[in-house]
Design a protein around this motif. Structure first.
Motif, PDB file in Angstrom:
ATOM      1  N   ARG A  98       0.856  -1.185   0.000  1.00 30.42           N
ATOM      2  CA  ARG A  98       0.000   0.000   0.000  1.00 30.42           C
ATOM      3  C   ARG A  98       0.890   1.232   0.000  1.00 30.42           C
ATOM      4  O   ARG A  98       1.882   1.276   0.721  1.00 30.42           O
ATOM      5  N   PRO A  99       0.524   2.232  -0.789  1.00 31.64           N
ATOM      6  CA  PRO A  99       1.337   3.455  -0.749  1.00 31.64           C
ATOM      7  C   PRO A  99       1.264   4.089   0.640  1.00 31.64           C
ATOM      8  O   PRO A  99       0.249   4.000   1.323  1.00 31.64           O
ATOM      9  N   ASP A 100       2.355   4.725   1.030  1.00 29.25           N
ATOM     10  CA  ASP A 100       2.359   5.364   2.343  1.00 29.25           C
ATOM     11  C   ASP A 100       1.454   6.601   2.339  1.00 29.25           C
ATOM     12  O   ASP A 100       0.945   7.016   1.295  1.00 29.25           O
TER      13      ASP A 100
END
Length: 183
Positions: free
Chosen positions: A4-6
């Protein structure tokens, strides 16, 4: 496990999406003011408003009634600033994902200059406060005037990147205008 993107990546994507949505809504506003000549008129008006903030903030040191002039100065500044931001495409505030490489470079250079201007002017305001408070400890409006000087310095610094970009950006190419008209 999927990556998941930060939170910063997601926030930047959100900012880019919002910027592009707002740009689509406002790109046709004030079409006659999008030329370099007219943007420069707005730049001079914003600089005059910024200078007014400085004069008013210095005046508050000597005249208690001068503080009320902040209200009309701000009322004049806000629509001029908004118009300048609108006709310049808000490139000084744009997220990186909404700009091409050249625009990002220009934006970053203008922001760097804006930061330098802000730091310099706030430093001048701080030194003035230090000097005046030690030299004239009984000035009754010094704290208020110093706050005004700092606020004026911040207003000038905040507006500097948009002023620079509006001043240096050439007129849009005719095919760019036609492209935007078709959208």
């Amino acid at each position: 496990m999927s990556e998941r993107p930060d939170i910063l990546t997601r926030y930047q994507a959100y900012r880019t999406r919002r910027f592009l949505e707002n740009d689509a809504k406002t790109r046709h506003w004030l079409p006659n003011w999008r030329t370099q000549h007219r943007r420069r008129i707005l730049v001079v008006a914003v600089l005059a408003a910024d200078l007014t903030f400085v004069v008013v903030s210095i005046s508050t040191l000597f005249f208690s009634w001068a503080a009320i002039v902040w209200i009309p100065a701000a009322v004049i500044f806000i629509p001029i600033w908004t118009a300048l931001q609108t006709v310049s495409g808000r490139h000084s505030d744009a997220p990186t994902g909404a700009l091409d490489e050249w625009e990002v470079q220009q934006r970053n250079e203008a922001r760097s200059i804006g930061l330098t201007v802000t730091q310099g002017l706030v430093l001048v305001a701080a030194f003035a406060l230090i000097f005046l408070s030690t030299t004239f400890p009984d000035l009754p409006r010094l704290a208020y005037a110093g706050g005004g000087w700092t606020l004026a310095a911040l207003m000038i610094g905040i507006s500097t990147p948009a002023i620079i970009l509006a001043w240096i950006t050439p007129d849009p190419e005719p095919e760019d205008i036609e492209y935007f008209d078709q959208q």
